[in-house]
Write a protein that holds these residues in place. Structure first.
Motif, PDB file in Angstrom:
ATOM      1  N   TRP A   1       0.859  -1.189   0.000  1.00 23.51           N
ATOM      2  CA  TRP A   1       0.000   0.000   0.000  1.00 23.51           C
ATOM      3  C   TRP A   1       0.891   1.234   0.000  1.00 23.51           C
ATOM      4  CZ3 TRP A   1      -1.908  -4.594   1.129  1.00 23.51           C
ATOM      5  CH2 TRP A   1      -3.282  -4.835   1.020  1.00 23.51           C
ATOM      6  N   GLY A   2       0.725   2.082  -1.022  1.00 23.89           N
ATOM      7  CA  GLY A   2       1.520   3.305  -1.098  1.00 23.89           C
ATOM      8  C   GLY A   2       2.672   3.158  -2.076  1.00 23.89           C
ATOM      9  N   CYS A   3       2.667   3.958  -3.134  1.00 20.16           N
ATOM     10  CA  CYS A   3       3.751   3.916  -4.132  1.00 20.16           C
ATOM     11  C   CYS A   3       4.561   5.200  -4.087  1.00 20.16           C
ATOM     12  CB  CYS A   3       3.196   3.664  -5.526  1.00 20.16           C
ATOM     13  SG  CYS A   3       2.324   2.096  -5.630  1.00 20.16           S
ATOM     14  N   GLY A   4       4.776   5.719  -2.908  1.00 17.33           N
ATOM     15  CA  GLY A   4       5.726   6.806  -2.743  1.00 17.33           C
ATOM     16  C   GLY A   4       7.118   6.213  -2.771  1.00 17.33           C
ATOM     17  N   PRO A   5       8.131   7.005  -2.449  1.00 17.42           N
ATOM     18  CA  PRO A   5       9.509   6.517  -2.518  1.00 17.42           C
ATOM     19  C   PRO A   5       9.752   5.218  -1.734  1.00 17.42           C
ATOM     20  CG  PRO A   5       9.487   8.896  -2.308  1.00 17.42           C
ATOM     21  CD  PRO A   5       8.064   8.456  -2.188  1.00 17.42           C
ATOM     22  N   VAL A   6       9.225   5.133  -0.503  1.00 15.22           N
ATOM     23  CA  VAL A   6       9.444   3.902   0.269  1.00 15.22           C
ATOM     24  C   VAL A   6       8.736   2.726  -0.388  1.00 15.22           C
ATOM     25  CG1 VAL A   6       8.953   2.744   2.459  1.00 15.22           C
ATOM     26  CG2 VAL A   6       9.924   5.054   2.469  1.00 15.22           C
ATOM     27  N   GLY A   7       7.488   2.976  -0.835  1.00 16.55           N
ATOM     28  CA  GLY A   7       6.743   1.913  -1.505  1.00 16.55           C
ATOM     29  C   GLY A   7       7.490   1.402  -2.737  1.00 16.55           C
ATOM     30  N   LEU A   8       8.048   2.329  -3.507  1.00 14.08           N
ATOM     31  CA  LEU A   8       8.768   1.932  -4.737  1.00 14.08           C
ATOM     32  C   LEU A   8      10.000   1.086  -4.393  1.00 14.08           C
ATOM     33  CD1 LEU A   8       8.460   5.327  -6.670  1.00 14.08           C
ATOM     34  CD2 LEU A   8       7.255   3.180  -7.207  1.00 14.08           C
ATOM     35  N   PHE A   9      10.751   1.519  -3.368  1.00 12.15           N
ATOM     36  CA  PHE A   9      11.917   0.712  -2.985  1.00 12.15           C
ATOM     37  C   PHE A   9      11.498  -0.628  -2.374  1.00 12.15           C
ATOM     38  CE2 PHE A   9      14.376   4.832  -2.915  1.00 12.15           C
ATOM     39  CZ  PHE A   9      15.168   4.494  -3.999  1.00 12.15           C
ATOM     40  N   THR A  10      10.323  -0.656  -1.756  1.00 12.57           N
ATOM     41  CA  THR A  10       9.829  -1.913  -1.198  1.00 12.57           C
ATOM     42  C   THR A  10       9.507  -2.901  -2.324  1.00 12.57           C
ATOM     43  OG1 THR A  10       8.869  -0.635   0.614  1.00 12.57           O
ATOM     44  CG2 THR A  10       8.191  -2.919   0.430  1.00 12.57           C
ATOM     45  N   ILE A  11       8.932  -2.373  -3.408  1.00 12.13           N
ATOM     46  CA  ILE A  11       8.630  -3.229  -4.561  1.00 12.13           C
ATOM     47  C   ILE A  11       9.921  -3.877  -5.074  1.00 12.13           C
ATOM     48  CG2 ILE A  11       7.884  -3.248  -6.977  1.00 12.13           C
ATOM     49  CD1 ILE A  11       6.046  -0.817  -6.236  1.00 12.13           C
ATOM     50  N   ARG A  12      10.930  -3.035  -5.290  1.00 14.47           N
ATOM     51  CA  ARG A  12      12.204  -3.546  -5.819  1.00 14.47           C
ATOM     52  C   ARG A  12      12.822  -4.555  -4.852  1.00 14.47           C
ATOM     53  NH1 ARG A  12      14.475  -0.388 -10.048  1.00 14.47           N
ATOM     54  NH2 ARG A  12      16.079  -2.002 -10.005  1.00 14.47           N
ATOM     55  N   SER A  13      12.722  -4.235  -3.546  1.00 12.91           N
ATOM     56  CA  SER A  13      13.354  -5.106  -2.559  1.00 12.91           C
ATOM     57  C   SER A  13      12.632  -6.442  -2.456  1.00 12.91           C
ATOM     58  CB  SER A  13      13.360  -4.416  -1.183  1.00 12.91           C
ATOM     59  OG  SER A  13      14.033  -3.178  -1.268  1.00 12.91           O
ATOM     60  N   ALA A  14      11.292  -6.410  -2.492  1.00 14.39           N
ATOM     61  CA  ALA A  14      10.524  -7.655  -2.406  1.00 14.39           C
ATOM     62  C   ALA A  14      10.900  -8.579  -3.562  1.00 14.39           C
ATOM     63  CB  ALA A  14       9.028  -7.361  -2.415  1.00 14.39           C
ATOM     64  N   LEU A  15      11.079  -7.978  -4.731  1.00 13.80           N
ATOM     65  CA  LEU A  15      11.458  -8.797  -5.892  1.00 13.80           C
ATOM     66  C   LEU A  15      12.875  -9.351  -5.723  1.00 13.80           C
ATOM     67  CD1 LEU A  15       9.809  -6.581  -8.665  1.00 13.80           C
ATOM     68  CD2 LEU A  15       9.084  -8.889  -7.967  1.00 13.80           C
ATOM     69  N   MET A  16      13.790  -8.485  -5.177  1.00 13.39           N
ATOM     70  CA  MET A  16      15.168  -8.958  -4.927  1.00 13.39           C
ATOM     71  C   MET A  16      15.165 -10.144  -3.962  1.00 13.39           C
ATOM     72  SD  MET A  16      17.242  -5.449  -4.138  1.00 13.39           S
ATOM     73  CE  MET A  16      17.405  -4.119  -5.305  1.00 13.39           C
ATOM     74  N   LEU A  17      14.208 -10.113  -2.997  1.00 15.50           N
ATOM     75  CA  LEU A  17      14.178 -11.152  -1.964  1.00 15.50           C
ATOM     76  C   LEU A  17      13.356 -12.372  -2.375  1.00 15.50           C
ATOM     77  CD1 LEU A  17      13.911  -8.770   1.126  1.00 15.50           C
ATOM     78  CD2 LEU A  17      15.829 -10.281   0.564  1.00 15.50           C
ATOM     79  N   GLY A  18      12.914 -12.417  -3.629  1.00 10.57           N
ATOM     80  CA  GLY A  18      12.327 -13.655  -4.137  1.00 10.57           C
ATOM     81  C   GLY A  18      10.822 -13.675  -4.279  1.00 10.57           C
ATOM     82  N   ALA A  19      10.161 -12.517  -4.087  1.00  3.45           N
ATOM     83  CA  ALA A  19       8.709 -12.512  -4.272  1.00  3.45           C
ATOM     84  C   ALA A  19       8.377 -12.909  -5.707  1.00  3.45           C
ATOM     85  CB  ALA A  19       8.143 -11.128  -3.965  1.00  3.45           C
ATOM     86  N   GLY A  20       7.296 -13.710  -5.876  1.00  5.20           N
ATOM     87  CA  GLY A  20       6.904 -14.120  -7.227  1.00  5.20           C
ATOM     88  C   GLY A  20       6.119 -13.004  -7.886  1.00  5.20           C
ATOM     89  N   ARG A  21       5.458 -12.231  -7.039  1.00  8.45           N
ATOM     90  CA  ARG A  21       4.519 -11.261  -7.580  1.00  8.45           C
ATOM     91  C   ARG A  21       4.358 -10.136  -6.560  1.00  8.45           C
ATOM     92  NH1 ARG A  21      -1.512 -13.412  -8.538  1.00  8.45           N
ATOM     93  NH2 ARG A  21      -2.218 -11.892 -10.075  1.00  8.45           N
ATOM     94  N   VAL A  22       4.393  -8.901  -7.049  1.00 10.73           N
ATOM     95  CA  VAL A  22       4.167  -7.761  -6.159  1.00 10.73           C
ATOM     96  C   VAL A  22       2.989  -6.957  -6.692  1.00 10.73           C
ATOM     97  CG1 VAL A  22       5.114  -5.593  -5.252  1.00 10.73           C
ATOM     98  CG2 VAL A  22       6.587  -7.617  -5.454  1.00 10.73           C
ATOM     99  N   ILE A  23       2.022  -6.676  -5.825  1.00  9.85           N
ATOM    100  CA  ILE A  23       0.863  -5.868  -6.209  1.00  9.85           C
ATOM    101  C   ILE A  23       0.938  -4.552  -5.446  1.00  9.85           C
ATOM    102  CG2 ILE A  23      -1.665  -5.743  -6.260  1.00  9.85           C
ATOM    103  CD1 ILE A  23      -1.547  -8.912  -6.012  1.00  9.85           C
ATOM    104  N   ALA A  24       0.959  -3.442  -6.174  1.00 11.55           N
ATOM    105  CA  ALA A  24       1.130  -2.136  -5.540  1.00 11.55           C
ATOM    106  C   ALA A  24      -0.154  -1.321  -5.663  1.00 11.55           C
ATOM    107  CB  ALA A  24       2.299  -1.397  -6.182  1.00 11.55           C
TER     108      ALA A  24
END
Lengths: 305, 388
Positions: free
Chosen positions: B192-215
């Motif tokens: 929830w939230g695509c501000g700067p922290v949200g955007l880095f969270t998306i990238r980080s979740a993918l780096m950590l192996g998430a199959g899918r990220v919904i923002a």
């Protein structure tokens, strides 16, 4: 029949203070606050006028009868007449290091805010100088009652002091041998009686908080070699001409300059406290140190601390 | 020097103030080269963080050159170019030893205030109210850095300010938020939230192996950046988020849900209106509109991670739903020091260039106007960097 259990000085202070509170309440005419102020003023006035204090009676305290102070002869705090404070912290250093630093009483002014100096004499007795209200000083001599290396130290003031006090600090190993739990219990009798400290407490001169922050500073020194501070750092409160910002981005407007403090509720509360304290101070209510903590929370510490 | 000072709600100004000085043996003074405005600065700007004083210097994302050192700082030299974690940590207490840097015992000079409100004091922080230390911040020409032998990290040659500046807060904050989800390979993570922290969270979740990220957000430009960061997106102005998440996850709900919004959430339901009214009247300090939806959305046994800032009390927290579904909660200020080296390595090996979120580069004099622009998300503003 009511007995006189309040001494003369406290009676005068009570009459002055009670009258001040009542006058303040009547003049202010802001009703919830006025009613509370008057309600606080009436019993205080009564206490001074009659010399009987129901609170003292309940606590078994009598400050009128000086013959009831036998402990003055042996030092320490007379039973039932002191303010007792207990605080605890864990220091991330082994017991021997923590004990060594504490047991040199001359280190104490480094972390105890109110102390100006401690001088330890050859015979184990020590001379303490503390900062007192209104720029005055209080001095006393103390002696070690008992001590065991790396376990505890207890001390008490010597007979005849104006601030009878005593305390014990215990050191125990924390969750592992590299840490030390420090348990402090101290009891003191403030110069202006129980009411003095109670009034002081209302204005932030909270003995428990004071000991807590002293103990925190002790831990700061032990663990980091310094005490965190912001005293002396810059801010927009320092008097220098402000340069108005030029709005250059879409939709921006220049902020109007005003001297108002923040809107945050705590600021309003502080303002209110300040107002109230001012009235108390002007009327010289009791001898408590009022106002010194009013800038709490503050990075810029009170100047008359 | 010139510094951006807070003077009340919606009132920040560039004032001329004295230069900072070394106050303790482990201090350093930096000449700032780049400093950013953080979404959490808007909570100060909006007047929701108590214990601010008129004249406080803001700013907790900054970097610069060491110009002065206290006598106990041995690991830095004058002229070093460093980034500085926004949380201040001593390095010697129980918590620092356990890498829980934002829980440092020794960096908050006003620890007793925080302890009265929270039970125990977190670490001090730059430019973030007196409860958290009252330290002057880094939206200024110079800043004093306490415990400079512990926090600052030297920047390797060849990296621009833009690339490393966000290591001071938002990149580690996004990374820790994802790490807190204990992501298993293939997990679905909703943010929830695509501000700067949200955007880095998306990238980080993918780096950590998430199959899918919904923002989830409501601003087209932010949703676009979220998509380019690798997420699927939902615009909560257009769809019912709970229904949409059910439909995207076969009725299960996301394995982990992240609140990158915090205490000033927006929403469209009755509960959003209720929170806005209560917060305006100061009956509630934080608006947990997003958090409530997150609790309802998360799958049974899932994890909720909260990098968004909360300051005080919230109402109508559906704790029954959280308990009933057996959720795990992880939250807190970022232990920035822990992430500096590993994330710097990811920047150096080209996995990520954090500068992609910057939309505005400004001067310090333009900062008061930039707060307004950022607050109202005008001009597609996502991240403002003040350059010197």
């Amino acid at each position: 029949m009511t007995t006189i259990n309040v001494n003369k000085i406290e009676r005068i202070a009570s009459v002055v203070g009670g009258s001040a509170l009542i006058s303040f309440g009547l003049v202010r005419r802001s009703w919830p606050l006025s009613a509370a102020t008057i309600a606080a003023g009436v019993p205080l006035l009564q206490r001074g006028w009659t010399g009987h204090c129901a609170v003292y009676a309940g606590l078994g305290v009598n400050t009128a009868d000086q013959s009831q102070l036998p402990a003055q002869e042996v030092g320490g705090v007379p039973a039932g007449k002191g303010i007792k404070v207990e605080q605890h912290t864990t220091v991330n250093k082994p017991v021997n290091e923590v004990f060594r630093f504490w047991s040199n009483f001359e280190n104490m002014p480094r972390f105890m805010d109110h102390l100006e100096s401690v001088k330890v004499h050859q015979n184990g007795c020590s001379h303490w100088v503390a900062k007192a209200p209104l720029g005055t000083k209080v001095e006393w001599d103390a002696e070690i009652v008992d001590a065991k290396v790396n376990e505890f130290i207890s001390w008490r003031s010597k007979p005849g002091t104006s601030v009878p006090n005593e305390g014990i600090v215990r050191f125990t190993a924390g969750p592992n041998d590299a840490t030390t739990e420090v348990h402090v219990t101290l009891e003191y009798r403030p110069p202006a009686g129980v009411v003095g400290a109670t009034v002081a407490k209302l204005f932030g001169e909270e003995p428990t908080l004071q000991v807590a922050s002293d103990l925190r500073r002790f831990k700061n020194i032990m663990e980091t070699g310094e005490i965190p501070t912001t005293e002396g750092q810059p801010s927009g409160r320092t008097s220098m001409p402000a340069t108005p910002a030029t709005p250059t981005m879409p939709g921006a407007t220049a902020a109007p300059h005003s001297d108002q403090h923040g809107d945050a509720p705590i600021d309003q509360y502080k303002q209110q406290l300040k107002q109230e304290a001012k009235v108390h101070k002007e009327e010289n209510l009791d001898q408590a140190e009022v106002g010194s903590d009013l800038s709490f929370p503050a990075s810029d510490p009170p100047t008359n601390y | 020097m010139k510094a951006l000072c807070w003077h009340g709600k919606n009132d920040v100004r560039v004032d001329t103030v004295p230069d900072p000085q070394i106050l303790n043996p482990r201090d350093a003074i930096l000449k700032i080269s780049s400093t950013a405005i953080c979404g959490s600065d808007l909570h100060l700007y909006d007047g929701y963080i108590p214990t601010m004083k008129s004249g406080d210097i803001l700013g907790h994302e900054f970097m610069g050159e060491v110009v002065e050192l206290g006598r106990e700082v041995k690991n830095l030299a004058i002229g070093d170019r460093v980034i500085v974690p926004f949380t201040i940590a001593c390095g010697g207490c129980f918590f620092c030893e356990r890498q829980l840097w934002s829980a440092c015992d020794n960096s908050n000079p006003n620890a007793e205030i925080a302890a009265a409100v929270y039970g125990a004091s977190p670490s001090g922080m730059f430019g973030y109210s007196h409860m958290f230390g009252g330290y002057a911040g880094g939206q200024a020409e110079y800043v004093r850095v306490p415990f400079a032998d512990v926090g600052p990290m030297k920047v390797p040659d060849g990296l621009r300010d833009d690339q490393v500046l966000f290591l001071t807060d938002i990149f580690p904050t996004g990374y820790m938020a994802a790490e807190n989800c204990n992501i298993q390979p293939g997990d679905t993570v909703a943010i929830w939230g695509c501000g700067p922290v949200g955007l880095f969270t998306i990238r980080s979740a993918l780096m950590l192996g998430a199959g899918r990220v919904i923002a989830i957000d409501r601003f087209a430009d932010r949703l676009e950046l979220a998509r380019s960061s690798g997420a699927e997106t939902l615009n909560y102005a257009d769809v019912d988020v709970l229904d949409a998440l059910k439909s995207l996850t076969g009725g299960r709900g996301p394995d982990a849900c992240i609140d990158a919004v915090g205490m000033e959430a927006h929403g469209y339901g009755l509960d959003a209106l209720y929170d806005k009214a209560k917060q305006t009247l100061r009956l509630e300090s934080d608006r947990p509109t997003a958090l409530r939806q997150i609790i309802m959305a998360c799958r049974k046994g899932g994890t909720i991670s909260i990098p968004g800032v909360y300051g005080g009390l919230i109402d109508k927290m559906p704790l029954g739903a959280a308990f009933g579904k057996g959720l795990t909660f992880k939250m807190g200020q970022t232990h920035v020091h822990r992430y500096l080296e590993p994330l710097l390595a990811r920047i150096q090996n080209g996995e990520i260039d954090p500068s992609y979120i910057i939309t505005h580069r400004i001067t310090l004099d333009e900062a008061p106007a930039a707060y307004e622009t950022f607050k109202h998300k005008r001009d597609n503003c996502i991240k403002c960097v003040i350059q010197f």
